[in-house]
Design an enzyme around this catalytic site. Structure first.
Site, PDB file in Angstrom:
ATOM      1  N   GLY A 167      41.254  43.796  51.899  1.00 51.07           N
ATOM      2  CA  GLY A 167      40.005  43.348  51.296  1.00 51.07           C
ATOM      3  C   GLY A 167      40.197  42.386  50.144  1.00 51.07           C
ATOM      4  N   CYS A 168      41.443  42.055  49.838  1.00 55.46           N
ATOM      5  CA  CYS A 168      41.725  41.082  48.783  1.00 55.46           C
ATOM      6  C   CYS A 168      42.079  39.744  49.423  1.00 55.46           C
ATOM      7  CB  CYS A 168      42.918  41.537  47.923  1.00 55.46           C
ATOM      8  SG  CYS A 168      42.596  42.997  46.931  1.00 55.46           S
ATOM      9  N   GLN A 169      41.545  38.687  48.856  1.00 58.99           N
ATOM     10  CA  GLN A 169      41.877  37.355  49.353  1.00 58.99           C
ATOM     11  C   GLN A 169      43.344  37.046  49.072  1.00 58.99           C
ATOM     12  OE1 GLN A 169      39.742  34.164  47.491  1.00 58.99           O
ATOM     13  NE2 GLN A 169      40.445  32.657  48.967  1.00 58.99           N
TER      14      GLN A 169
END
Length: 140
Positions: free
Chosen positions: A50-52
């Site tokens: 969920g982290c870029q």
């Protein structure tokens, strides 16, 4: 210090800076002070979904407390990791489950981060809570 006291200390530190460029610089500085992870810990199991940018979070239970280590490949996110670790590392699982990470809102981070960074920060908090749930069951 309690989780509440550490969060207040962080809010007080950031309140010394009036503009967000100074706050970003401080975040980068905090990230640069973060102990690098061992390359073996930078694996898919420790990668936050969920982290870029790529963020790794390692949790280990020792003497009833969870010690967290983390790192990111992005400088501002690395600073966010440093802030979170300062609040949550060395805590009992139940202490983490009973606490709200309100310093994120108090600092205005959600409003001043890009949506992808904000989502990543929330994903990190969620993962910390999942570790706390898992370790609280082990501690029983």
């Amino acid at each position: 210090m309690t989780i509440e006291q550490v969060q207040q200390e962080i809010v007080d530190e950031f309140s010394m800076f009036e503009d967000w460029m100074d706050k970003y610089s401080y975040l980068i500085e905090l990230g640069n002070e973060l102990e690098p992870l061992d390359p073996k810990d930078k694996n898919d199991q420790n990668l936050i979904k969920g982290c870029q940018s790529r963020v790794w979070l390692v949790a280990e239970l020792e003497d009833g407390k969870i010690n967290f280590r983390g790192e990111s490949d992005a400088v501002i996110v690395k600073g966010l990791v440093a802030l979170l670790l300062r609040v949550v590392s060395g805590r009992k699982p139940q202490e983490l489950l009973d606490s709200e990470m309100h310093f994120i809102d108090d600092l205005g981070l959600k409003q001043h981060l890009s949506p992808t960074r904000s989502n990543g920060l929330l994903a990190m908090v969620k993962q910390i809570r999942l570790y706390a749930v898992a370790y609280s069951k082990i501690e029983g």
